[in-house]
Enzyme design. Structure first.
Site, PDB file in Angstrom:
ATOM      1  N   SER A 197       0.824  -1.194   0.000  1.00 50.76           N
ATOM      2  CA  SER A 197       0.000   0.000   0.000  1.00 50.76           C
ATOM      3  C   SER A 197       0.873   1.265   0.000  1.00 50.76           C
ATOM      4  CB  SER A 197      -0.949  -0.038   1.205  1.00 50.76           C
ATOM      5  OG  SER A 197      -1.953   0.934   1.100  1.00 50.76           O
ATOM      6  N   HIS A 401      -7.621  -5.601  -0.627  1.00 48.83           N
ATOM      7  CA  HIS A 401      -6.429  -4.824  -0.276  1.00 48.83           C
ATOM      8  C   HIS A 401      -5.733  -5.395   0.950  1.00 48.83           C
ATOM      9  CE1 HIS A 401      -4.119  -1.061  -0.761  1.00 48.83           C
ATOM     10  NE2 HIS A 401      -4.099  -0.964   0.559  1.00 48.83           N
TER      11      HIS A 401
END
Length: 428
Positions: A197, A401
Protein backbone atom coordinates in the site's frame (compact mmCIF):
# COMPACT_ATOMS: atom_id res chain seq x y z
CA UNK A 1 -18.97 25.41 32.67
CA UNK A 2 -18.30 23.68 29.36
CA UNK A 3 -17.43 26.95 27.69
CA UNK A 4 -15.14 27.91 30.53
CA UNK A 5 -13.28 24.64 30.12
CA UNK A 6 -13.02 25.03 26.37
CA UNK A 7 -11.43 28.47 26.68
CA UNK A 8 -8.43 26.83 28.29
CA UNK A 9 -7.87 24.49 25.38
CA UNK A 10 -5.46 25.23 22.54
CA UNK A 11 -7.19 27.19 19.77
CA UNK A 12 -6.37 24.58 17.14
CA UNK A 13 -7.93 21.87 19.26
CA UNK A 14 -11.08 23.95 19.71
CA UNK A 15 -11.38 24.36 15.96
CA UNK A 16 -10.81 20.65 15.48
CA UNK A 17 -13.47 19.74 18.05
CA UNK A 18 -15.92 22.14 16.38
CA UNK A 19 -15.33 20.44 13.06
CA UNK A 20 -15.86 17.05 14.70
CA UNK A 21 -19.14 18.27 16.20
CA UNK A 22 -20.28 19.14 12.70
CA UNK A 23 -19.14 15.77 11.42
CA UNK A 24 -20.99 13.99 14.23
CA UNK A 25 -24.23 15.68 13.15
CA UNK A 26 -23.59 14.74 9.56
CA UNK A 27 -22.86 11.16 10.61
CA UNK A 28 -26.27 10.87 12.24
CA UNK A 29 -27.80 11.62 8.84
CA UNK A 30 -25.50 9.35 6.88
CA UNK A 31 -24.59 5.81 8.00
CA UNK A 32 -22.19 5.58 5.07
CA UNK A 33 -20.26 8.53 6.37
CA UNK A 34 -19.95 6.80 9.73
CA UNK A 35 -18.54 3.75 8.01
CA UNK A 36 -15.89 5.86 6.31
CA UNK A 37 -14.64 7.22 9.60
CA UNK A 38 -14.83 3.78 11.16
CA UNK A 39 -12.12 2.42 8.93
CA UNK A 40 -9.82 5.27 9.73
CA UNK A 41 -10.49 5.54 13.43
CA UNK A 42 -12.50 2.81 15.12
CA UNK A 43 -9.83 0.18 14.70
CA UNK A 44 -8.16 0.94 18.02
CA UNK A 45 -11.32 0.81 20.17
CA UNK A 46 -10.65 -0.30 23.76
CA UNK A 47 -11.01 -4.06 23.93
CA UNK A 48 -13.80 -3.96 26.50
CA UNK A 49 -16.04 -2.07 24.07
CA UNK A 50 -18.56 -4.65 22.77
CA UNK A 51 -16.07 -7.32 23.91
CA UNK A 52 -15.33 -8.05 20.23
CA UNK A 53 -11.88 -9.48 20.71
CA UNK A 54 -12.90 -12.00 23.36
CA UNK A 55 -15.86 -13.21 21.33
CA UNK A 56 -13.65 -13.99 18.35
CA UNK A 57 -10.96 -15.71 20.43
CA UNK A 58 -8.20 -13.72 18.77
CA UNK A 59 -4.69 -14.09 20.06
CA UNK A 60 -3.03 -10.65 19.98
CA UNK A 61 -3.98 -8.23 22.78
CA UNK A 62 -3.09 -4.54 22.32
CA UNK A 63 -0.65 -4.86 25.23
CA UNK A 64 1.50 -7.41 23.42
CA UNK A 65 4.81 -6.06 22.13
CA UNK A 66 6.42 -6.81 18.80
CA UNK A 67 9.28 -8.46 20.65
CA UNK A 68 6.89 -10.74 22.52
CA UNK A 69 5.20 -11.70 19.28
CA UNK A 70 8.47 -12.62 17.56
CA UNK A 71 10.09 -14.38 20.49
CA UNK A 72 6.84 -16.19 21.22
CA UNK A 73 7.32 -18.08 17.96
CA UNK A 74 10.91 -18.91 18.84
CA UNK A 75 12.68 -16.29 16.74
CA UNK A 76 15.41 -13.92 17.94
CA UNK A 77 14.59 -10.22 18.07
CA UNK A 78 16.51 -6.95 17.75
CA UNK A 79 15.53 -3.29 17.89
CA UNK A 80 17.38 -0.55 16.00
CA UNK A 81 17.10 3.21 15.63
CA UNK A 82 17.80 5.21 12.48
CA UNK A 83 18.08 8.96 12.02
CA UNK A 84 16.89 10.52 8.76
CA UNK A 85 18.63 13.45 7.08
CA UNK A 86 15.81 15.72 8.25
CA UNK A 87 16.08 14.61 11.88
CA UNK A 88 13.36 12.00 12.43
CA UNK A 89 14.22 9.01 14.62
CA UNK A 90 12.86 5.78 13.16
CA UNK A 91 12.57 2.46 14.96
CA UNK A 92 13.30 -0.77 13.12
CA UNK A 93 12.63 -4.33 14.25
CA UNK A 94 14.72 -7.27 13.12
CA UNK A 95 14.55 -11.05 13.04
CA UNK A 96 18.22 -11.89 12.46
CA UNK A 97 19.08 -15.06 10.59
CA UNK A 98 21.27 -17.80 12.02
CA UNK A 99 23.60 -17.35 9.06
CA UNK A 100 25.48 -14.06 9.53
CA UNK A 101 25.81 -13.79 5.74
CA UNK A 102 22.12 -14.35 5.03
CA UNK A 103 20.39 -12.26 2.34
CA UNK A 104 18.29 -9.37 3.63
CA UNK A 105 14.62 -8.47 3.18
CA UNK A 106 13.06 -5.18 4.34
CA UNK A 107 9.29 -5.00 4.94
CA UNK A 108 7.60 -1.58 4.68
CA UNK A 109 4.03 -1.21 6.02
CA UNK A 110 1.15 0.86 4.66
CA UNK A 111 -0.64 4.00 5.80
CA UNK A 112 -1.70 4.20 9.47
CA UNK A 113 -0.06 0.83 10.04
CA UNK A 114 3.20 -0.35 11.57
CA UNK A 115 5.62 -3.26 11.41
CA UNK A 116 2.93 -5.35 13.08
CA UNK A 117 1.00 -5.95 9.84
CA UNK A 118 3.71 -8.37 8.62
CA UNK A 119 3.42 -10.64 11.68
CA UNK A 120 -0.28 -10.47 12.61
CA UNK A 121 -1.11 -13.72 10.83
CA UNK A 122 0.18 -17.11 11.98
CA UNK A 123 3.64 -18.48 11.18
CA UNK A 124 2.62 -20.10 7.90
CA UNK A 125 0.80 -17.04 6.53
CA UNK A 126 2.54 -13.97 7.99
CA UNK A 127 5.05 -12.79 5.34
CA UNK A 128 7.62 -11.77 7.94
CA UNK A 129 7.70 -15.19 9.56
CA UNK A 130 7.64 -17.02 6.23
CA UNK A 131 10.79 -15.24 5.05
CA UNK A 132 12.49 -15.66 8.42
CA UNK A 133 11.81 -19.40 8.35
CA UNK A 134 13.45 -19.61 4.92
CA UNK A 135 16.62 -18.19 6.42
CA UNK A 136 16.42 -14.52 5.44
CA UNK A 137 17.60 -11.67 7.65
CA UNK A 138 14.27 -9.86 8.04
CA UNK A 139 13.87 -6.17 8.90
CA UNK A 140 10.62 -4.28 9.61
CA UNK A 141 10.43 -0.51 9.29
CA UNK A 142 8.18 2.05 11.00
CA UNK A 143 7.61 5.32 9.18
CA UNK A 144 7.84 8.73 10.82
CA UNK A 145 4.96 9.62 13.10
CA UNK A 146 3.65 6.14 13.77
CA UNK A 147 3.58 4.59 17.24
CA UNK A 148 7.20 3.46 17.11
CA UNK A 149 8.81 6.39 15.27
CA UNK A 150 7.50 9.45 17.06
CA UNK A 151 10.74 11.25 17.84
CA UNK A 152 13.00 13.89 16.32
CA UNK A 153 16.37 15.44 17.06
CA UNK A 154 14.92 18.96 17.44
CA UNK A 155 11.14 18.91 16.86
CA UNK A 156 8.52 17.98 19.44
CA UNK A 157 5.63 15.68 18.42
CA UNK A 158 3.35 18.33 19.89
CA UNK A 159 4.54 20.86 17.30
CA UNK A 160 2.98 21.51 13.91
CA UNK A 161 6.40 21.27 12.26
CA UNK A 162 6.85 17.65 13.37
CA UNK A 163 3.71 16.60 11.44
CA UNK A 164 4.44 18.65 8.33
CA UNK A 165 5.09 15.67 6.05
CA UNK A 166 3.52 13.19 3.66
CA UNK A 167 4.59 9.94 2.03
CA UNK A 168 6.72 12.03 -0.34
CA UNK A 169 8.98 12.93 2.59
CA UNK A 170 8.99 9.31 3.74
CA UNK A 171 10.12 8.38 0.23
CA UNK A 172 12.95 10.87 0.13
CA UNK A 173 14.17 10.47 3.71
CA UNK A 174 12.77 7.47 5.61
CA UNK A 175 13.18 4.89 2.86
CA UNK A 176 16.73 5.92 2.06
CA UNK A 177 17.77 6.11 5.72
CA UNK A 178 16.36 2.64 6.40
CA UNK A 179 17.97 1.02 3.35
CA UNK A 180 21.33 2.68 4.01
CA UNK A 181 21.32 1.65 7.64
CA UNK A 182 20.36 -1.96 6.94
CA UNK A 183 22.92 -2.45 4.18
CA UNK A 184 25.64 -0.90 6.31
CA UNK A 185 24.74 -2.84 9.45
CA UNK A 186 24.50 -6.18 7.67
CA UNK A 187 27.40 -5.51 5.31
CA UNK A 188 25.40 -6.62 2.26
CA UNK A 189 25.55 -4.93 -1.12
CA UNK A 190 21.80 -4.87 -1.71
CA UNK A 191 18.47 -5.95 -0.21
CA UNK A 192 14.95 -6.91 -1.26
CA UNK A 193 12.31 -4.32 -0.41
CA UNK A 194 8.71 -5.49 0.13
CA UNK A 195 6.18 -2.67 0.38
CA UNK A 196 2.42 -2.79 0.92
CA UNK A 197 0.00 0.00 0.00
CA UNK A 198 1.63 3.32 1.06
CA UNK A 199 4.88 1.40 1.38
CA UNK A 200 4.78 1.01 -2.41
CA UNK A 201 3.96 4.68 -2.92
CA UNK A 202 7.10 5.58 -1.00
CA UNK A 203 9.31 3.45 -3.23
CA UNK A 204 7.67 4.54 -6.49
CA UNK A 205 8.57 8.10 -5.52
CA UNK A 206 11.93 7.39 -3.88
CA UNK A 207 13.08 5.39 -6.91
CA UNK A 208 12.66 8.31 -9.31
CA UNK A 209 15.73 9.85 -10.90
CA UNK A 210 14.79 13.27 -9.50
CA UNK A 211 14.56 11.82 -5.97
CA UNK A 212 16.81 9.05 -4.65
CA UNK A 213 16.65 6.65 -7.58
CA UNK A 214 20.37 6.61 -8.18
CA UNK A 215 21.12 5.67 -4.57
CA UNK A 216 18.33 3.14 -4.17
CA UNK A 217 19.00 1.44 -7.50
CA UNK A 218 22.40 0.41 -6.17
CA UNK A 219 20.99 -0.94 -2.91
CA UNK A 220 17.82 -2.79 -3.93
CA UNK A 221 17.91 -6.00 -5.98
CA UNK A 222 14.11 -6.36 -6.08
CA UNK A 223 11.16 -4.15 -5.19
CA UNK A 224 8.03 -6.16 -4.39
CA UNK A 225 4.96 -3.90 -4.65
CA UNK A 226 1.96 -5.44 -2.85
CA UNK A 227 -1.29 -3.63 -3.72
CA UNK A 228 0.70 -0.93 -5.54
CA UNK A 229 -0.74 2.52 -4.83
CA UNK A 230 -0.04 5.39 -7.19
CA UNK A 231 -2.97 6.81 -9.17
CA UNK A 232 -6.26 6.67 -7.26
CA UNK A 233 -8.67 8.47 -9.55
CA UNK A 234 -10.62 5.30 -10.38
CA UNK A 235 -10.71 3.89 -6.84
CA UNK A 236 -14.00 1.99 -6.51
CA UNK A 237 -14.64 2.60 -2.84
CA UNK A 238 -17.70 4.82 -2.52
CA UNK A 239 -16.58 5.90 0.93
CA UNK A 240 -13.13 6.90 -0.18
CA UNK A 241 -14.67 8.93 -2.96
CA UNK A 242 -17.03 10.53 -0.44
CA UNK A 243 -13.99 11.54 1.59
CA UNK A 244 -12.48 13.30 -1.41
CA UNK A 245 -15.71 14.79 -2.76
CA UNK A 246 -16.45 16.29 0.64
CA UNK A 247 -12.90 17.58 1.16
CA UNK A 248 -13.02 15.91 4.59
CA UNK A 249 -9.28 15.32 4.73
CA UNK A 250 -8.63 18.96 3.92
CA UNK A 251 -11.23 20.01 6.49
CA UNK A 252 -9.45 18.13 9.26
CA UNK A 253 -6.01 19.29 8.07
CA UNK A 254 -7.06 22.95 8.03
CA UNK A 255 -8.43 22.68 11.55
CA UNK A 256 -5.79 20.41 13.02
CA UNK A 257 -2.57 20.12 10.93
CA UNK A 258 -0.91 17.71 13.31
CA UNK A 259 -1.26 13.97 13.91
CA UNK A 260 -4.02 11.83 12.46
CA UNK A 261 -5.17 8.87 14.59
CA UNK A 262 -2.15 8.80 16.83
CA UNK A 263 -4.23 7.77 19.83
CA UNK A 264 -5.09 11.13 21.34
CA UNK A 265 -8.20 11.72 23.46
CA UNK A 266 -10.14 13.28 20.58
CA UNK A 267 -9.63 10.27 18.34
CA UNK A 268 -10.64 7.82 21.06
CA UNK A 269 -13.81 9.85 21.68
CA UNK A 270 -14.66 9.59 18.00
CA UNK A 271 -13.97 5.87 18.00
CA UNK A 272 -16.44 5.29 20.83
CA UNK A 273 -19.03 7.55 19.24
CA UNK A 274 -19.03 5.71 15.92
CA UNK A 275 -19.37 2.26 17.44
CA UNK A 276 -22.11 3.43 19.78
CA UNK A 277 -24.36 5.16 17.25
CA UNK A 278 -24.22 2.17 14.88
CA UNK A 279 -24.80 -0.36 17.68
CA UNK A 280 -21.55 -2.10 16.78
CA UNK A 281 -22.47 -2.83 13.15
CA UNK A 282 -19.81 -0.52 11.73
CA UNK A 283 -17.16 -2.35 13.76
CA UNK A 284 -17.62 -5.49 11.71
CA UNK A 285 -17.72 -4.02 8.21
CA UNK A 286 -15.50 -0.94 8.22
CA UNK A 287 -12.32 -2.42 6.76
CA UNK A 288 -14.08 -4.12 3.88
CA UNK A 289 -16.21 -1.11 3.02
CA UNK A 290 -13.12 0.92 2.21
CA UNK A 291 -10.66 -1.71 0.97
CA UNK A 292 -12.99 -4.25 -0.58
CA UNK A 293 -14.46 -7.43 0.85
CA UNK A 294 -13.01 -10.87 0.34
CA UNK A 295 -14.06 -14.27 1.58
CA UNK A 296 -10.32 -14.97 1.72
CA UNK A 297 -9.86 -12.50 4.60
CA UNK A 298 -9.79 -14.21 7.99
CA UNK A 299 -12.04 -12.29 10.48
CA UNK A 300 -9.97 -13.46 13.45
CA UNK A 301 -6.76 -12.15 11.88
CA UNK A 302 -8.45 -8.84 11.07
CA UNK A 303 -9.20 -8.50 14.78
CA UNK A 304 -5.55 -9.23 15.55
CA UNK A 305 -4.59 -6.59 12.98
CA UNK A 306 -6.65 -3.99 14.83
CA UNK A 307 -4.80 -4.62 18.09
CA UNK A 308 -2.05 -2.24 16.92
CA UNK A 309 -3.92 -0.29 14.24
CA UNK A 310 -4.17 2.59 13.60
CA UNK A 311 -0.61 3.54 14.49
CA UNK A 312 -0.95 7.13 13.29
CA UNK A 313 0.30 9.43 10.56
CA UNK A 314 -0.03 13.13 9.73
CA UNK A 315 -3.21 14.84 8.59
CA UNK A 316 -1.21 16.19 5.66
CA UNK A 317 -0.39 12.64 4.58
CA UNK A 318 -4.11 11.88 4.28
CA UNK A 319 -4.73 15.04 2.26
CA UNK A 320 -1.99 14.13 -0.22
CA UNK A 321 -3.83 10.91 -1.06
CA UNK A 322 -7.12 12.78 -1.17
CA UNK A 323 -5.65 14.99 -3.92
CA UNK A 324 -4.98 11.90 -6.08
CA UNK A 325 -8.64 10.91 -5.82
CA UNK A 326 -9.92 14.38 -6.65
CA UNK A 327 -7.70 14.80 -9.71
CA UNK A 328 -6.27 12.23 -12.09
CA UNK A 329 -2.66 12.81 -11.06
CA UNK A 330 0.28 11.28 -9.22
CA UNK A 331 2.54 14.06 -8.06
CA UNK A 332 3.84 16.38 -5.38
CA UNK A 333 1.60 17.84 -2.67
CA UNK A 334 -0.62 20.57 -4.09
CA UNK A 335 -0.43 23.72 -1.96
CA UNK A 336 -2.54 25.81 -4.32
CA UNK A 337 -1.23 28.27 -6.87
CA UNK A 338 0.63 30.63 -4.52
CA UNK A 339 1.85 27.84 -2.27
CA UNK A 340 3.12 25.85 -5.22
CA UNK A 341 5.02 28.88 -6.42
CA UNK A 342 6.79 29.06 -3.07
CA UNK A 343 7.58 25.34 -2.91
CA UNK A 344 8.18 24.47 -6.57
CA UNK A 345 8.64 27.79 -8.36
CA UNK A 346 5.59 27.08 -10.50
CA UNK A 347 1.85 27.46 -10.06
CA UNK A 348 1.03 23.75 -10.33
CA UNK A 349 2.35 20.83 -8.27
CA UNK A 350 4.83 18.79 -10.36
CA UNK A 351 3.78 15.33 -11.50
CA UNK A 352 5.95 12.29 -10.79
CA UNK A 353 7.60 11.02 -13.95
CA UNK A 354 7.44 7.25 -13.51
CA UNK A 355 9.36 6.72 -16.74
CA UNK A 356 12.45 7.80 -14.78
CA UNK A 357 12.02 5.07 -12.17
CA UNK A 358 15.49 3.61 -11.72
CA UNK A 359 15.13 0.45 -9.66
CA UNK A 360 16.15 -2.55 -11.79
CA UNK A 361 13.39 -5.02 -10.88
CA UNK A 362 9.78 -4.53 -9.78
CA UNK A 363 7.27 -7.28 -8.92
CA UNK A 364 3.64 -6.17 -8.91
CA UNK A 365 1.19 -8.11 -6.71
CA UNK A 366 -2.36 -6.84 -7.33
CA UNK A 367 -5.78 -7.85 -5.98
CA UNK A 368 -8.91 -8.25 -8.10
CA UNK A 369 -11.22 -7.01 -5.32
CA UNK A 370 -9.03 -4.14 -4.16
CA UNK A 371 -11.32 -1.12 -3.96
CA UNK A 372 -8.35 1.22 -3.57
CA UNK A 373 -6.20 0.02 -6.46
CA UNK A 374 -8.51 -0.02 -9.48
CA UNK A 375 -7.60 -1.93 -12.62
CA UNK A 376 -7.45 1.30 -14.67
CA UNK A 377 -5.06 2.95 -12.23
CA UNK A 378 -2.87 -0.15 -12.06
CA UNK A 379 -2.74 -0.29 -15.86
CA UNK A 380 -1.62 3.33 -16.00
CA UNK A 381 1.10 2.67 -13.44
CA UNK A 382 2.40 -0.27 -15.47
CA UNK A 383 2.29 1.73 -18.69
CA UNK A 384 4.34 4.57 -17.23
CA UNK A 385 6.99 2.47 -15.47
CA UNK A 386 9.94 1.37 -17.63
CA UNK A 387 8.79 -1.91 -19.18
CA UNK A 388 12.15 -3.55 -18.58
CA UNK A 389 11.88 -3.00 -14.82
CA UNK A 390 8.65 -5.02 -14.41
CA UNK A 391 9.80 -8.60 -13.84
CA UNK A 392 6.55 -9.96 -12.38
CA UNK A 393 2.93 -8.85 -12.54
CA UNK A 394 -0.08 -10.83 -11.37
CA UNK A 395 -3.63 -10.08 -10.28
CA UNK A 396 -4.86 -12.44 -7.55
CA UNK A 397 -8.49 -13.39 -8.00
CA UNK A 398 -10.69 -12.77 -4.98
CA UNK A 399 -8.05 -10.86 -3.01
CA UNK A 400 -8.85 -7.57 -1.29
CA UNK A 401 -6.43 -4.82 -0.28
CA UNK A 402 -5.98 -6.61 3.05
CA UNK A 403 -5.77 -10.27 2.03
CA UNK A 404 -1.98 -10.23 1.83
CA UNK A 405 -1.70 -9.73 5.58
CA UNK A 406 -4.99 -11.16 6.93
CA UNK A 407 -5.68 -13.96 4.44
CA UNK A 408 -6.91 -17.44 5.33
CA UNK A 409 -5.46 -20.80 4.25
CA UNK A 410 -6.99 -20.54 0.78
CA UNK A 411 -5.13 -17.27 0.16
CA UNK A 412 -1.73 -18.47 1.35
CA UNK A 413 -0.68 -19.57 -2.14
CA UNK A 414 0.39 -16.02 -2.96
CA UNK A 415 3.31 -16.52 -0.59
CA UNK A 416 4.68 -19.18 -2.94
CA UNK A 417 4.95 -16.52 -5.65
CA UNK A 418 6.46 -14.06 -3.19
CA UNK A 419 9.17 -16.41 -1.98
CA UNK A 420 9.86 -17.65 -5.51
CA UNK A 421 10.49 -14.19 -6.95
CA UNK A 422 12.60 -13.19 -3.96
CA UNK A 423 14.63 -16.38 -4.24
CA UNK A 424 15.29 -15.56 -7.89
CA UNK A 425 16.77 -12.14 -7.18
CA UNK A 426 18.05 -12.64 -3.66
CA UNK A 427 18.62 -16.37 -3.04
CA UNK A 428 19.26 -17.81 0.39
Amino acid sequence: STWGFQKKINLNRIKFDMKLSFLFSYCLLSPLFISLFFFQEVQSIPTNLFNIRNQNNTSIPPSETFQQRVEGFGYPFEEHFVQTDDGYILRLFRIPAKNPNAPVVIFQHGILASAWCWVDNNQTKAPGFVLAKLGYDVWFTNTRGNTYSRNHTTLSPSSKAFWDYTFADMAEYDTVANVNYVTSHTNVKNVTFVGWSQGTTQMFIGGLRSKRGNTLSQSINLFVAVSPVSYLYNAKSELIRLLADGDIGQLVYDAYPYAFLEGSEAEHSLEKFLCTVTLGKVCTIGVGIVCGFSSLDDPAVIEDFTAHFPAGTSSKDMVHYEQFIQKDRFGEFDYGSSGNQQHYNQSTAPAYDLSTFELPAVALFAASDDDLVAAQDLARLKAELPAKSIVFSKVYNGFSHMTWVVGNDQAAYWLDDLTSIIQRYNPV
